[in-house]
Structure formats: C-alpha cells, structure tokens
Write a protein that holds these residues in place. Structure first.
Motif, PDB file in Angstrom:
ATOM      1  N   VAL A 168      31.584  38.925  33.170  1.00 57.89           N
ATOM      2  CA  VAL A 168      32.051  38.952  34.560  1.00 57.89           C
ATOM      3  C   VAL A 168      33.518  39.356  34.645  1.00 57.89           C
ATOM      4  CG1 VAL A 168      30.427  37.166  35.316  1.00 57.89           C
ATOM      5  CG2 VAL A 168      32.668  36.506  34.408  1.00 57.89           C
ATOM      6  N   THR A 169      33.937  39.690  35.833  1.00 52.84           N
ATOM      7  CA  THR A 169      35.345  40.024  36.072  1.00 52.84           C
ATOM      8  C   THR A 169      36.145  38.728  36.267  1.00 52.84           C
ATOM      9  OG1 THR A 169      34.966  40.069  38.442  1.00 52.84           O
ATOM     10  CG2 THR A 169      34.682  42.158  37.267  1.00 52.84           C
ATOM     11  N   PRO A 170      37.483  38.814  36.178  1.00 54.14           N
ATOM     12  CA  PRO A 170      38.297  37.606  36.370  1.00 54.14           C
ATOM     13  C   PRO A 170      38.065  36.941  37.736  1.00 54.14           C
ATOM     14  CG  PRO A 170      39.620  39.352  35.415  1.00 54.14           C
ATOM     15  CD  PRO A 170      38.293  39.964  35.758  1.00 54.14           C
ATOM     16  N   GLU A 171      37.574  37.697  38.704  1.00 53.56           N
ATOM     17  CA  GLU A 171      37.323  37.102  40.029  1.00 53.56           C
ATOM     18  C   GLU A 171      36.315  35.960  39.943  1.00 53.56           C
ATOM     19  OE1 GLU A 171      37.824  40.541  39.886  1.00 53.56           O
ATOM     20  OE2 GLU A 171      39.811  39.977  40.643  1.00 53.56           O
ATOM     21  N   TRP A 172      35.387  36.079  38.994  1.00 56.67           N
ATOM     22  CA  TRP A 172      34.398  34.997  38.843  1.00 56.67           C
ATOM     23  C   TRP A 172      35.113  33.674  38.544  1.00 56.67           C
ATOM     24  CZ3 TRP A 172      33.508  31.673  34.757  1.00 56.67           C
ATOM     25  CH2 TRP A 172      32.386  30.836  34.887  1.00 56.67           C
ATOM     26  N   LEU A 173      36.108  33.755  37.650  1.00 54.87           N
ATOM     27  CA  LEU A 173      36.812  32.532  37.266  1.00 54.87           C
ATOM     28  C   LEU A 173      37.593  31.975  38.454  1.00 54.87           C
ATOM     29  CD1 LEU A 173      37.531  30.563  35.012  1.00 54.87           C
ATOM     30  CD2 LEU A 173      39.477  32.015  34.449  1.00 54.87           C
ATOM     31  N   ARG A 174      38.255  32.876  39.194  1.00 48.85           N
ATOM     32  CA  ARG A 174      39.020  32.420  40.362  1.00 48.85           C
ATOM     33  C   ARG A 174      38.101  31.725  41.362  1.00 48.85           C
ATOM     34  NH1 ARG A 174      41.387  37.772  39.844  1.00 48.85           N
ATOM     35  NH2 ARG A 174      43.097  37.496  38.379  1.00 48.85           N
ATOM     36  N   ALA A 175      36.957  32.351  41.624  1.00 50.12           N
ATOM     37  CA  ALA A 175      36.021  31.780  42.603  1.00 50.12           C
ATOM     38  C   ALA A 175      35.470  30.443  42.101  1.00 50.12           C
ATOM     39  CB  ALA A 175      34.881  32.763  42.867  1.00 50.12           C
ATOM     40  N   THR A 176      35.176  30.397  40.800  1.00 54.45           N
ATOM     41  CA  THR A 176      34.620  29.170  40.222  1.00 54.45           C
ATOM     42  C   THR A 176      35.596  28.016  40.334  1.00 54.45           C
ATOM     43  OG1 THR A 176      33.104  30.277  38.725  1.00 54.45           O
ATOM     44  CG2 THR A 176      33.936  28.165  38.000  1.00 54.45           C
ATOM     45  N   VAL A 177      36.857  28.317  40.022  1.00 58.51           N
ATOM     46  CA  VAL A 177      37.863  27.262  40.083  1.00 58.51           C
ATOM     47  C   VAL A 177      38.099  26.853  41.532  1.00 58.51           C
ATOM     48  CG1 VAL A 177      40.294  26.742  39.673  1.00 58.51           C
ATOM     49  CG2 VAL A 177      38.933  27.843  37.888  1.00 58.51           C
ATOM     50  N   GLU A 178      38.131  27.845  42.404  1.00 57.86           N
ATOM     51  CA  GLU A 178      38.357  27.550  43.812  1.00 57.86           C
ATOM     52  C   GLU A 178      37.250  26.654  44.363  1.00 57.86           C
ATOM     53  OE1 GLU A 178      40.056  30.984  45.891  1.00 57.86           O
ATOM     54  OE2 GLU A 178      38.621  30.440  47.463  1.00 57.86           O
ATOM     55  N   GLN A 179      36.020  26.980  44.002  1.00 56.67           N
ATOM     56  CA  GLN A 179      34.900  26.201  44.533  1.00 56.67           C
ATOM     57  C   GLN A 179      34.553  24.999  43.671  1.00 56.67           C
ATOM     58  OE1 GLN A 179      31.549  28.546  45.751  1.00 56.67           O
ATOM     59  NE2 GLN A 179      32.839  30.308  46.255  1.00 56.67           N
ATOM     60  N   GLN A 180      35.259  24.864  42.555  1.00 60.97           N
ATOM     61  CA  GLN A 180      35.034  23.752  41.627  1.00 60.97           C
ATOM     62  C   GLN A 180      33.576  23.661  41.200  1.00 60.97           C
ATOM     63  OE1 GLN A 180      36.713  20.415  43.659  1.00 60.97           O
ATOM     64  NE2 GLN A 180      38.577  21.572  44.016  1.00 60.97           N
ATOM     65  N   HIS A 181      32.995  24.791  40.999  1.00 57.48           N
ATOM     66  CA  HIS A 181      31.587  24.834  40.651  1.00 57.48           C
ATOM     67  C   HIS A 181      31.319  26.251  40.145  1.00 57.48           C
ATOM     68  CE1 HIS A 181      27.252  25.260  41.549  1.00 57.48           C
ATOM     69  NE2 HIS A 181      27.239  24.008  41.164  1.00 57.48           N
ATOM     70  N   PRO A 182      30.562  26.417  39.072  1.00 58.09           N
ATOM     71  CA  PRO A 182      30.306  27.780  38.599  1.00 58.09           C
ATOM     72  C   PRO A 182      29.597  28.592  39.687  1.00 58.09           C
ATOM     73  CG  PRO A 182      29.415  26.154  37.055  1.00 58.09           C
ATOM     74  CD  PRO A 182      29.875  25.404  38.258  1.00 58.09           C
ATOM     75  N   VAL A 183      30.142  29.727  40.054  1.00 63.07           N
ATOM     76  CA  VAL A 183      29.503  30.539  41.084  1.00 63.07           C
ATOM     77  C   VAL A 183      28.540  31.503  40.398  1.00 63.07           C
ATOM     78  CG1 VAL A 183      31.428  30.353  42.696  1.00 63.07           C
ATOM     79  CG2 VAL A 183      31.393  32.230  41.061  1.00 63.07           C
ATOM     80  N   PRO A 184      27.512  31.962  41.123  1.00 62.63           N
ATOM     81  CA  PRO A 184      26.548  32.875  40.507  1.00 62.63           C
ATOM     82  C   PRO A 184      27.239  34.112  39.947  1.00 62.63           C
ATOM     83  CG  PRO A 184      25.742  32.077  42.616  1.00 62.63           C
ATOM     84  CD  PRO A 184      27.161  31.607  42.497  1.00 62.63           C
ATOM     85  N   CYS A 185      26.869  34.505  38.730  1.00 60.29           N
ATOM     86  CA  CYS A 185      27.580  35.570  38.031  1.00 60.29           C
ATOM     87  C   CYS A 185      27.220  36.974  38.527  1.00 60.29           C
ATOM     88  CB  CYS A 185      27.289  35.492  36.531  1.00 60.29           C
ATOM     89  SG  CYS A 185      28.019  34.051  35.749  1.00 60.29           S
ATOM     90  N   GLY A 186      26.003  37.098  39.067  1.00 53.86           N
ATOM     91  CA  GLY A 186      25.509  38.425  39.431  1.00 53.86           C
ATOM     92  C   GLY A 186      26.511  39.246  40.220  1.00 53.86           C
TER      93      GLY A 186
END
Ligand code: 8GT
Ligand code: MN
Length: 537
Positions: A74-92
């Motif tokens: 995934v792109t770094p945006e996945w990590l930002r979104a995951t941390v922001e939402q405090q939950h792993p976001v779907p990778c697709g």
C-alpha cells in the motif's frame, strides 16, 4: 539505517520516512480494536508493505516478486488513514501497484480481524481470548541502534552507550554490584554512585577483559577511579573480589539486604531495624505484627470475597487497603517470585481490557525491565495515555483512581499504595520524582482452573498526551540510563528532562514529543534500542 537503501522505497525522502516512523511510534502498544502496528526489518515477516513505488520493475529492485504477491502493498496514505481512524483501513483503495490490487485485498489485515470494527465486542468477553492482531509495516526500516553508538563505549554519558542485558563481563559487573549494594545499604551514597558509574562502563564494554588486555583497556575508560580499578584487576586476575566474597557471608550485609527486599523499606529503615536488634525477615514479621497461619507462615488479613447465588462477585465498597510494609511482608514469598514475560503480557491485556470499558481510546506501553528484554521481571510497569492529542489530557484525568477501583472491585487489585493527581510539569523541581498519576498496586490474576495465581506488583503510570513519550522513556530505565539522561539534558542541552515532560531551561518552554524517537531527537541523542539501555547490573 543501513537497510534503508534496500527497502526504500526509492521515492521516499527522509522527511516522509521520518513521518512514517513517528506515525508507527505513536501507535506502539496501541491495542484497541486489535490494532498493533509494529515495524519489522524483513519484508517476508510483514503483513503490510508500505511503498511509494508504483511499478513492478522498480519494486522488484527492492523486493522479491513472490513475496510481494503474498502481501498487502500500500501507499503511505494507508498508514495515515489507519492511524487517523485507529483501526486498519481496507487496503484495496490504497494498493500501491495496480497489478497487485487483488493480492493486496486478499492479504489485507483489516479484512482478517477477529472482531469486526462495526460490531462492538460483547461486554463480558474474557479479554485474554481476543489478542490484538499484529499489523506490521515494512518499507520503512526498523529503528536500529547505529554502529556509532555500538562503538561508543567510552562515551561519558550512559545514554550515549549501548548496554546489553548481559554483557561480555557480566560476572565482573555482578561482583561489583555487591560492593555497590553494600555502599548503598550503609548510606555511602557518593561511593555507591561511583560503583554505579563504573558498573555502567563495564556493562557497555564490548569485549571480555582478560589479564592480557586489562592494563591497556582500563586506563582508557571514564568513571573508573583507582580504587575500583584495583577491584576490577583483582577480579580479572583471580575470578573473585575478596571483599564481595566476605560481604556475601556477612550477617549485617545479609540482614540489611533482606530487609530492603520488602516494598517500602529503604536503606535507612533497614539500618534502624538492624540497630534495634532485628536480623531476619521472620524477626521483621514479628516486629510488624504480621499474622501467621497454622503452619507459622505469614498470611494476609484479607476479607473473603462475597458471591451472589449465581456466582457473581459482590463488588467491594470498602476503602482500598494500603500497600503497607506489613502487607508487603505478608506477601513476601509471592512477591519474590519473578514474573515471566507471558504473564507480564497477560496482566497488561487484562488491565487494558478493563480500562477500555471505562475509557475507550487509551494507549499503553509496557515499560521497565520487560521492555529492556528481561526474561523475568520483579514487577510490571505500564505507562498509559490517550490517543486523542487534543482532549486526551482531560479524558484521562482521574482515570488512574477509577481504574484501580474497578480492578479492586473485580478482585484483580488487592492493595494500592500511591495515587496522585496531575501536576503541571514543573521545570524548577530539583528532584527527579515526577508528577503523573500513579498507582503502585498489588495485582492478582483470576484463578486459572485449579492453579492459584501469585500476587504481583503492578505500577500504573497515567500520562497526559504531551508527557506520554517522556513517561515511556523515563520508565523504561534502567535507573542509571535515566540518571544520565537527566544529566545530559541539563549539562549538555540546557534542558530539564523527566518522565513528566521536557522543558527548555532558559524560557521554560515545554516540548511535545510525538514519539519515543522524537524524545531522543529533541535531546540531541542518537537512538538507543530499549534492549540496549541495561546500564545497571
Ligand atoms: P524490575 O522491575 O524487573 O526489577 O526492573 P525495572 O523495571 O528496571 O525496575 P523498576 O524498579 O520497576 O523501575 C523501572 C524504571 O522506572 C526505572 O528506570 C526507574 O528509574 C523508574 N522509576 C521508578 N520509580 C519511578 C518514579 O517514581 N518516577 C520515575 N520517573 N521513574 C521511576 O522505579
Ligand atoms: Mn519494573
């Protein structure tokens, strides 16, 4: 950072990588909703690979294609979104390579969580059955201790040296430790500190000292005065230090040492007890009037738990018993049993599950010796904070007391010694004792079938968001690492550092580090892994 070149993500610049570090660091020990972000050095071990590379050809320069196909890339945006939402976001949606979109979806940890984020977990689910899922990220190298630090064993400050748990001269360090303890027990603090500093140097020394190399090596080392040098030479020559051998058999030394194993008894109390004629812990039990059972073993004055007809424990309402010297004596046989790593983690999981019921969104890190890699700990230390940077301070105010009461009601905490409220970080304070909310407790795990669990010491430290990472650093230890960290901050950087915060001396400006790495950065220190902060014996 040698593997930076190998893994990196050719297109990521240093700032981007630093940001990702900080993001992952900020989530360390974050176990809500099964999210636990952890960096790993090997792409093959990762669940998720973060990359700025968008083309197969370029990715293959960094990563084996067969491995790539088994991962979510995934792109770094996945990590930002995951941390922001405090939950792993779907990778697709964040797949870095169109070609690997389907594989990325298949390996996506968000879709493989034990509990779906959408449904709340059942209120009475036993916490230990829901271990957090590890989500690892690679593409950013793991924080490593640099070779410069590993070579830096002659540095003046312990916080500039790498000190492993077990060093090549461990037997020497242990023997010097006896002399150190003796000076400490006899109130010779300056002398004890000289030994602490010499031991710290030995702990970081990277080679075995031998009769052949000792003359050349010793003279180059700081903090080892002539007196201690001669003790070291004696050990290298003969394998023992005679004074340490003598002390091991000395009655006074043995008594004082035994007395100070009891929580709440320091060297000066121990000397007083000795001076009035006490010699053994049994003497001390009589002196403190500890009740004994039919076999003469010390026992707790503990109220029996009350249960309802359908087996629920009736909450206790009485004031929480104090962790007094008398209690510590009654429990001394149990409290002396070291705690293995898996039990430390089990206690942590239970405490955090209870806390989550009181206040969602809390973060935590197990600190102390456990974090430094000790296979067994004498107690469990946990730093707790809140993921909400804006309101976290308010959200966790008073939470320490509430948590301890809840644990007490559940029969998980039996005694507590110290509850204190937040005070602002006070830059003028001269002592190093901090002012976070703390509870020093006795904890006992629920009975496991027929196996009765032992009483354990548990320290809970609650920190406001701006003090979370200084608290983690301050409570990770070891003691001499912390001592030199404060000294370094003061002498070399004009700063005041302690667990409750970090300020610039001349204008008292308070810093707000966002990760443990940032604490080091702000202090102008190179990163040292917790497992290399074992400065004490
Ligand atoms: P152990 O528990 O296995 O014996 O080993 P440990 O975890 O290294 O020792 P500890 O006595 O539990 O202390 C953990 C760290 O917390 C040490 O580095 C010590 O300096 C630090 N520490 C206390 N009490 C306090 C305190 O009141 N304030 C601060 N800031 N640090 C403290 O032990
Ligand atoms: Mn500890």
């Amino acid at each position: 950072m040698d593997d930076a070149g190998r893994l990196d993500v050719a297109k990521m610049d240093a700032t981007a990588i630093a940001e990702l570090y900080a993001l992952i660091d900020s989530q360390q020990g974050f176990a809500n909703d099964g999210l636990l972000l952890e960096l790993c050095a090997e792409p093959s071990e990762a669940d998720v690979i973060i990359s700025n590379v968008r083309m197969r050809k370029r990715l293959e320069r960094h990563l084996d294609w067969d491995i790539a196909r088994q991962k979510a890339i995934v792109t770094p945006e996945w990590l930002r979104a995951t941390v922001e939402q405090q939950h792993p976001v779907p990778c697709g949606e964040y797949a870095a390579l169109e070609e690997l979109h389907d594989e990325t979806v298949q390996s996506c940890p968000a879709c493989n969580l034990p509990v779906c984020k959408c449904s709340s977990s059942p209120p009475h689910a036993p916490p230990s059955t829901l271990p957090p899922t590890a989500v690892s990220a690679v593409g950013v190298p793991k924080l490593t201790t640099s070779q410069r630090i590993l070579d830096n064993y002659k540095a003046w400050y312990a916080c500039q040296r790498a000190s492993p748990l077990v060093c090549p001269n461990q037997a020497l360090a242990t023997e010097l430790g006896i002399l150190r303890t003796h000076r400490d027990l006899e109130g010779k603090d300056v002398n004890a500190l000289s030994y602490d500093r010499a031991i710290a140097i030995i702990k970081a020394f990277p080679r075995e000292l031998t009769p052949e190399n000792i003359d050349k090596e010793l003279v180059q080392l700081p903090h080892v005065g002539e007196k201690i040098q001669s003790k070291i030479r004696e050990f290298i020559r003969s394998g023992v230090i005679e004074e340490a051998q003598y002390l091991r058999r000395d009655e006074r030394f043995q008594s004082l040492k035994a007395f100070t194993t009891i929580h709440g008894v320091g060297a000066s109390t121990a000397r007083t007890l000795y001076s009035i004629g006490l010699r053994t812990l049994e003497d001390m039990e009589r002196y403190y009037d500890v009740p004994v059972d039919d076999y003469g073993n010390p026992k707790l004055e503990e109220e029996e738990p009350i249960f309802t007809p359908n087996g629920r424990r009736v909450p206790r309402t009485a004031k929480l018993p104090d962790l007094s010297i008398k209690t510590a004596l009654a429990l001394r046989h149990e409290l002396a049993v070291p705690i293995p790593r898996d039990e430390v983690e089990e206690m942590h999981a239970i405490v955090m599950a209870e806390l989550d019921q009181l206040q969602p969104g809390c973060i935590s890190t197990i600190v102390g010796g456990h974090r430094r890699g000790k296979p067994e700990s004498n107690d469990v230390d946990i730093v707790i904070g809140h993921s909400d940077i804006q309101n976290g301070g308010e959200l966790i105010k008073g939470l320490c007391k509430r948590l301890v009461h809840r644990l007490y009601e559940r029969g998980l905490v039996t005694h507590v010694t110290h509850l204190s409220g937040f005070h602002a970080h006070n830059a003028l304070r001269t002592t190093h004792w901090d002012s976070l909310e703390k509870a020093l407790c006795v904890f006992v795990l629920p009975e496991d079938g027929q196996q009765k669990r032992l009483h354990r010491r548990l320290d809970l430290i609650f920190a406001a968001p701006e003090a979370y990472w200084t608290a983690v650093v301050g409570w990770t230890g070891s003691k001499m690492f912390e001592r030199d960290l404060r000294l370094w901050a003061k002498k070399e950087k004009g700063m005041k550092f302690d667990s409750s915060g970090m300020t610039r001396r001349h204008d008292s400006q308070l810093y707000f580090p966002r990760s443990e790495k940032q604490v080091f950065d702000l202090l102008g220190l190179e990163w040292i892994d917790p497992t290399l902060r074992n400065v004490d014996v």
